[in-house]
Design an enzyme around this catalytic site. Sequence first.
Site, PDB file in Angstrom:
ATOM      1  N   THR A  91      15.684  63.908 -48.419  1.00  0.00           N
ATOM      2  CA  THR A  91      17.058  64.064 -47.924  1.00  0.00           C
ATOM      3  C   THR A  91      17.206  63.195 -46.696  1.00  0.00           C
ATOM      4  OG1 THR A  91      17.415  66.253 -48.821  1.00  0.00           O
ATOM      5  CG2 THR A  91      18.713  65.702 -46.893  1.00  0.00           C
ATOM      6  N   PHE A 106      18.889  62.806 -43.250  1.00  0.00           N
ATOM      7  CA  PHE A 106      19.571  63.567 -42.206  1.00  0.00           C
ATOM      8  C   PHE A 106      20.073  62.587 -41.150  1.00  0.00           C
ATOM      9  CE2 PHE A 106      16.848  66.738 -44.092  1.00  0.00           C
ATOM     10  CZ  PHE A 106      17.544  67.931 -43.953  1.00  0.00           C
TER      11      PHE A 106
END
Length: 586
Positions: free
Chosen positions: A178, A180
């Site tokens: 992911t 961020f």
Amino acid sequence: MSKLICSFEGIDGSHSSLVLKSFCDQMNLAFEPLGVPTLRHVATSVLTQKSHIGLLPIDNAITGTIRDGYDLLTQYNLVPFTEIQWKMDHRLLAVDGAALSGIREVYAHPLVIGECGQFLGTLTGAKIIPCEDTGFAAKEVAESKDPTKAAIAPPTVCQLYGLVELAKSIADHPENFTRFILFHAPTPSEAVANLRKDVESSGQKTSLVMSTANDAGALYKCLQVFNESKINLTKLESRPKLGKSWEYLFYVDFEGNSEDEKVKKALQSLEEHTSFLQVVGSYENCPLQKLAEKKPAKKTTQPREENWSAEMLPNSSKNWPKVSRAVSPKGSKIVVNNVTIGADDFIVIAGPCSVESKEQVLDTAKWIKENGAVMLRGGAFKPRTHPYSFQGMGWEGVQILSEAGRTTGLPVVSEVMSVDQVEKMAREVDVLQVGARNMQNFDLLRAIGKTQRAVLLKRGMSASIDELLCAAEYILSEGNPNVMLCERGIRTFETATRNTLDLSAVPVLRERTHLPIIVDPSHAIGVRRWIRPLCRAAKAVGAHGIIIEVHPDPEKALSDKDQALTFDDFVQIMNDLEKIPAINHY
Ligand code: PEP
Ligand code: MN
């Protein structure tokens, strides 16, 4: 405040908390984590200076764009400064003694559920329960001591909450990362500016959101701009545009900084081929290891108050540091369902003074919607001068309003009069109105500040502009930045009109605050036939919208009948407004 406060979604053990800890440890940074319940709270806590920096996920290797991440950054003009790529290691955790075959309930963050679809499909007979965040999922399972419950969380959480692993690497693909983004407020404190310098590297990326014209070859022309400028695209994903079926927004990332000459030129050409273009920002994209190698020598963690030197701020704005324009020089936008307040469009909110019946509200809602209003107003709890006047329909009126809102798709604005109404009203309506008589009901302001609902804060009839800003500061100080201010006329020596519309307040407020400004000509002038010219004036002076009272049969109105506009009056006002350009400067 000596440590850097960093906000993240969830509690200890959430992916965000682990990313933040890892970043701060590797940067050798003294920090204080601030866990908040939703991604929206992460954004608003930075904007309202409850924290210095925040962390939002924007993209996942399996499920793609995390729309909230991009949208919150752009809505609140937040400034991204570094990207962190994080391996999402999803495992199934349960209490000691649990067996995979005995699991009946699995708790996980909704995004994580999306990343583990294949594995979860094999758990026949188990209910999948979405919950606030990964840390909460693990804590819930641990505290239940129930061997039929499991949580999806990374392995580090086992130790934190005393859980054991039932299954390893359950994501749809093991290469599950992911992205961020760490971001700060539009005007960063010195400590944050120093941190920015420490993460600087050669790798820069820019994110933008755009939509193309609905013409043949429009997207091709946009891509051609990147090709001709030799700019490397690292992401292109389309997502449906909310409120516009089958129109799409493109989420684009590319290498380079928006301040580079090459990129600036490309963005200019891109404007010609897009119907909407918003640059989210440029940021470093160094992986955590690279940051660690830099090992910054000195860390300064100055108190954030230092940011508010008197010279930087107009007049007395140090009295209201959170609403001051200095916090968000471009001005903030408030998003209420499909309506954005504070952007380019001048918005019209209309509806009856009081909710009187289902038919009255629904007829009005349909009419104003057909003729261009974007929000429905109506009072269910009425602050009346005389105790024996009609006091409103109360919660029954709120039900009528929300039903009309659902039928027409118009978000609903309604007044909340006391602290004990706040929680329920925040669930039922889209915008909480604070009436003029309650502008300095500080307990009410604080209670509203604890919600994330949008607020229409009306100026008290004998309140100064600075007092209005202080009232707004109360709401923001509790963490809710979604406040629009409403000029609704003040008491003067003049008796020919109900109040005196202080249009001077609009340019003053635009200079002093980043919050959007709405004008209410109905309560200001109090006489039906004089409202129309004031609506024109409100748009010309630079307000972001108006709120006006409309009734199907004004003579029968149970409150404020002298100022209730007929349906025809409303159409004339809308026609007038079309001829006046929206003013986006002050
Ligand atoms: C209203 O909007 O109906 C109202 C009561 O307004 P104010 O608080 O501005 O008088
Ligand atoms: Mn009224």
